[in-house]
Scaffold this active site. Sequence first.
Site, mmCIF file in Angstrom:
data_model
loop_
_atom_site.group_PDB
_atom_site.id
_atom_site.type_symbol
_atom_site.label_atom_id
_atom_site.label_comp_id
_atom_site.label_asym_id
_atom_site.label_seq_id
_atom_site.Cartn_x
_atom_site.Cartn_y
_atom_site.Cartn_z
ATOM 1 N N GLU A 259 -55.247 -79.337 77.761
ATOM 2 C CA GLU A 259 -53.862 -79.360 77.285
ATOM 3 C C GLU A 259 -53.056 -78.227 77.887
ATOM 4 O O GLU A 259 -53.497 -77.078 77.925
ATOM 5 C CB GLU A 259 -53.818 -79.256 75.758
ATOM 6 C CG GLU A 259 -52.409 -79.364 75.203
ATOM 7 C CD GLU A 259 -52.328 -79.120 73.709
ATOM 8 O OE1 GLU A 259 -51.252 -78.683 73.240
ATOM 9 O OE2 GLU A 259 -53.327 -79.354 73.007
ATOM 10 N N GLY A 260 -51.861 -78.548 78.341
ATOM 11 C CA GLY A 260 -50.976 -77.552 78.910
ATOM 12 C C GLY A 260 -50.181 -76.809 77.851
ATOM 13 O O GLY A 260 -50.472 -76.867 76.651
ATOM 14 N N VAL B 133 -43.356 -81.503 71.540
ATOM 15 C CA VAL B 133 -43.206 -82.959 71.494
ATOM 16 C C VAL B 133 -44.443 -83.656 70.938
ATOM 17 O O VAL B 133 -44.437 -84.875 70.756
ATOM 18 C CB VAL B 133 -42.867 -83.551 72.879
ATOM 19 C CG1 VAL B 133 -41.492 -83.115 73.331
ATOM 20 C CG2 VAL B 133 -43.922 -83.185 73.904
ATOM 21 N N SER C 189 -44.208 -89.814 71.394
ATOM 22 C CA SER C 189 -44.610 -89.289 70.094
ATOM 23 C C SER C 189 -43.427 -89.305 69.136
ATOM 24 O O SER C 189 -42.331 -88.828 69.463
ATOM 25 C CB SER C 189 -45.142 -87.860 70.264
ATOM 26 O OG SER C 189 -45.478 -87.279 69.033
ATOM 27 N N GLN C 190 -43.630 -89.835 67.957
ATOM 28 C CA GLN C 190 -42.551 -89.985 66.983
ATOM 29 C C GLN C 190 -42.030 -88.640 66.503
ATOM 30 O O GLN C 190 -42.804 -87.713 66.237
ATOM 31 C CB GLN C 190 -43.042 -90.796 65.786
ATOM 32 C CG GLN C 190 -41.962 -91.128 64.773
ATOM 33 C CD GLN C 190 -42.479 -92.021 63.661
ATOM 34 O OE1 GLN C 190 -43.673 -92.146 63.448
ATOM 35 N NE2 GLN C 190 -41.572 -92.667 62.953
ATOM 36 N N LYS D 247 -57.617 -75.545 76.123
ATOM 37 C CA LYS D 247 -56.203 -75.173 76.204
ATOM 38 C C LYS D 247 -56.213 -73.726 76.657
ATOM 39 O O LYS D 247 -56.283 -72.808 75.827
ATOM 40 C CB LYS D 247 -55.504 -75.326 74.851
ATOM 41 C CG LYS D 247 -53.997 -75.055 74.927
ATOM 42 C CD LYS D 247 -53.349 -75.177 73.552
ATOM 43 C CE LYS D 247 -51.864 -74.820 73.621
ATOM 44 N NZ LYS D 247 -51.037 -75.901 74.201
ATOM 45 N N SER E 132 -49.200 -69.331 73.596
ATOM 46 C CA SER E 132 -48.303 -68.268 73.141
ATOM 47 C C SER E 132 -47.878 -68.589 71.716
ATOM 48 O O SER E 132 -48.102 -69.688 71.214
ATOM 49 C CB SER E 132 -47.091 -68.144 74.074
ATOM 50 O OG SER E 132 -46.424 -69.379 74.200
ATOM 51 N N LYS F 187 -47.979 -82.634 72.002
ATOM 52 C CA LYS F 187 -49.130 -82.616 72.921
ATOM 53 C C LYS F 187 -50.443 -82.467 72.167
ATOM 54 O O LYS F 187 -51.411 -83.192 72.424
ATOM 55 C CB LYS F 187 -49.004 -81.477 73.935
ATOM 56 C CG LYS F 187 -47.893 -81.611 74.940
ATOM 57 C CD LYS F 187 -47.985 -80.566 76.028
ATOM 58 C CE LYS F 187 -48.058 -79.140 75.508
ATOM 59 N NZ LYS F 187 -46.871 -78.750 74.723
#
Length: 235
Positions: A120-121, A15, A180-181, A39, A43, A17
């Site tokens: 960041e996840g 999305v 987020s666009q 981060k 993966s 991030k």
Amino acid sequence: MTAACVFVAGSHTDVGKTFVACALIRAARTAGLSVEALKPIASGFAPADWADSDPGRLLDALGRPRSDDELDRMTPWRFAAPLAPPMAATLEGRTLPLAPVVEFCAERLAASRADLFVLEGVGGLMSPLADGATGLDLMAALNLPALLVGGGYLGAISHTLTALEVLRARGQAVAAVVVSQDARPDAPDFAESAALVAVHAGATPVLSAPRYGTTDWADKALALVGDLPRVLATV
């Protein structure tokens, strides 16, 4: 001691991030602030060509070299398969317990003296991140406020508001929601989607993050994150 820190979480995978995290980092650096980012898990990582990977983009935003040492500091747990990290780890004959990840992140946070620390996840907020644990579990263990990133695709409003309700139910502070666009031409109207999220988000600020053009939203996000400082010695 870091003045402010934030966990950039997603309502879904892919999305934006990293797009949001990098914009936040650049806004902070432009404002003259020192920044660190982490981060811990990634993966779908290709060791032979990782310049455009999430860790590579974060290093670029920080103005740091794409070296192996910097990569190890940014993302020590890396897996090849583009799957949830525990699934990707299993394919490589590895386990991925949460405790070492929490310990690593907590040590980095406590040792930092940066003005802003961005963590960041992976995937969506409730995506499996480690064995028996989700991204939300890591956030909660570190006691970090969230910057929740939602998408602009069809169905994204529900995903975003559901993730927001989950954060509230767990008692997690939310600095803001960033919509987020979506780059796809058949995506719903971006402005209308963000406006609908704002209608249902209550007191939580909602920011629109276009993929091209102005980045004023990142300055606003930076100000909102700065209003939620964390005392990292308690992590």
